[in-house]
Scaffold this motif. Structure first.
Motif, PDB file in Angstrom:
ATOM      1  N   ASP A  15      28.570  32.025  33.512  1.00 22.62           N
ATOM      2  CA  ASP A  15      28.997  30.647  33.773  1.00 22.62           C
ATOM      3  C   ASP A  15      30.523  30.577  33.768  1.00 22.62           C
ATOM      4  O   ASP A  15      31.214  31.606  33.689  1.00 22.62           O
ATOM      5  N   ARG A  19      29.941  33.038  29.805  1.00 29.11           N
ATOM      6  CA  ARG A  19      28.737  33.216  29.001  1.00 29.11           C
ATOM      7  C   ARG A  19      27.679  33.861  29.890  1.00 29.11           C
ATOM      8  O   ARG A  19      27.621  33.607  31.096  1.00 29.11           O
ATOM      9  N   LEU A  21      23.728  34.509  30.944  1.00 29.42           N
ATOM     10  CA  LEU A  21      22.397  33.917  30.880  1.00 29.42           C
ATOM     11  C   LEU A  21      21.393  34.998  30.528  1.00 29.42           C
ATOM     12  O   LEU A  21      21.275  36.010  31.216  1.00 29.42           O
ATOM     13  N   THR A  60      14.894  30.792  37.511  1.00 35.01           N
ATOM     14  CA  THR A  60      15.916  29.908  36.948  1.00 35.01           C
ATOM     15  C   THR A  60      16.217  28.678  37.787  1.00 35.01           C
ATOM     16  O   THR A  60      16.772  27.713  37.276  1.00 35.01           O
ATOM     17  N   ASP A  99      29.781  25.057  33.432  1.00 38.06           N
ATOM     18  CA  ASP A  99      29.425  25.539  32.100  1.00 38.06           C
ATOM     19  C   ASP A  99      27.927  25.357  31.909  1.00 38.06           C
ATOM     20  O   ASP A  99      27.399  24.254  32.128  1.00 38.06           O
ATOM     21  N   ARG A 100      27.263  26.436  31.525  1.00 40.83           N
ATOM     22  CA  ARG A 100      25.820  26.403  31.230  1.00 40.83           C
ATOM     23  C   ARG A 100      25.017  25.629  32.291  1.00 40.83           C
ATOM     24  O   ARG A 100      24.383  24.613  31.968  1.00 40.83           O
ATOM     25  N   PRO A 102      22.189  24.046  34.323  1.00 42.34           N
ATOM     26  CA  PRO A 102      20.801  23.845  33.894  1.00 42.34           C
ATOM     27  C   PRO A 102      19.842  24.680  34.742  1.00 42.34           C
ATOM     28  O   PRO A 102      20.086  24.937  35.914  1.00 42.34           O
ATOM     29  N   HIS A 119      15.659  30.393  26.896  1.00 41.90           N
ATOM     30  CA  HIS A 119      16.832  30.988  27.523  1.00 41.90           C
ATOM     31  C   HIS A 119      18.068  30.527  26.774  1.00 41.90           C
ATOM     32  O   HIS A 119      18.015  29.566  26.007  1.00 41.90           O
ATOM     33  N   ALA A 120      19.169  31.217  27.017  1.00 42.98           N
ATOM     34  CA  ALA A 120      20.440  30.819  26.416  1.00 42.98           C
ATOM     35  C   ALA A 120      21.584  31.352  27.257  1.00 42.98           C
ATOM     36  O   ALA A 120      21.485  32.438  27.844  1.00 42.98           O
ATOM     37  N   TRP A 121      22.653  30.562  27.326  1.00 45.40           N
ATOM     38  CA  TRP A 121      23.933  31.023  27.863  1.00 45.40           C
ATOM     39  C   TRP A 121      24.711  31.487  26.644  1.00 45.40           C
ATOM     40  O   TRP A 121      25.048  30.680  25.768  1.00 45.40           O
ATOM     41  N   ILE A 122      24.993  32.775  26.556  1.00 49.56           N
ATOM     42  CA  ILE A 122      25.512  33.369  25.330  1.00 49.56           C
ATOM     43  C   ILE A 122      26.887  33.992  25.571  1.00 49.56           C
ATOM     44  O   ILE A 122      27.062  34.785  26.498  1.00 49.56           O
TER      45      ILE A 122
END
Length: 159
Positions: A15, A19, A21, A60, A99-100, A102, A119-122
């Protein structure tokens, strides 16, 4: 346990803040949890890039046009659904300006809907704190090949 070679493609999504995904999957065979980038099997007569874009859209809902054309081959060796998978998967990079962004999971098959645990944006430093294994374990090396100069890298994951 059976051993299977399944050609596949995966997409490392970044992102705006770089970050990553990751999708969290629960193995229906033994309940084990893993984190990995979106992706899946290459269909007959499909290129690795086309498979990466299709799988990203299915899993996604993110724009598949963001997937860059250059990929890197990655040797995989993992267990899923009682099967030992080995072989090469093709990894690609996609960057998103938001950012992140959806996700929409409308393209998941019923068995995927049942096994997707989240899920996560890390941020890269947080990847090491994930409560479950990361696949592939040397994702930082793969990402360094696709996007040199980021906070990831060979020293970050031993790869």
């Amino acid at each position: 346990m059976d051993t299977t070679h399944r050609p596949a493609s995966r997409v490392i999504c970044l992102d705006a803040a770089e970050r990553i995904l990751l999708l969290r999957w629960r193995d229906p065979f033994d309940g084990a949890l893993i984190w990995e980038p979106p992706g899946g099997g290459i269909e007959p007569d499909e290129t690795p890039l086309a498979a990466a874009r299709r799988e990203l859209a299915e899993e996604t809902g993110l724009d598949p046009a963001a997937v860059e054309e250059r990929g890197v081959p990655v040797a995989r060796d993992f267990h899923w659904k009682g099967t030992h998978f080995t072989g090469t998967e093709h990894f690609f990079l996609a960057r998103y300006a938001a950012d992140r962004p959806p996700l929409r999971r409308t393209g998941l098959l019923p068995d995927e809907q049942a096994t997707l645990a989240g899920h996560a944006w890390i941020a890269w430093p947080e990847v090491r704190t994930l409560p479950d294994p990361l696949e592939p374990p040397h994702l930082g090396s793969v990402l360094a090949d696709l996007a040199p100069g980021g906070p990831w890298g060979r020293a970050a994951d031993g790869g």
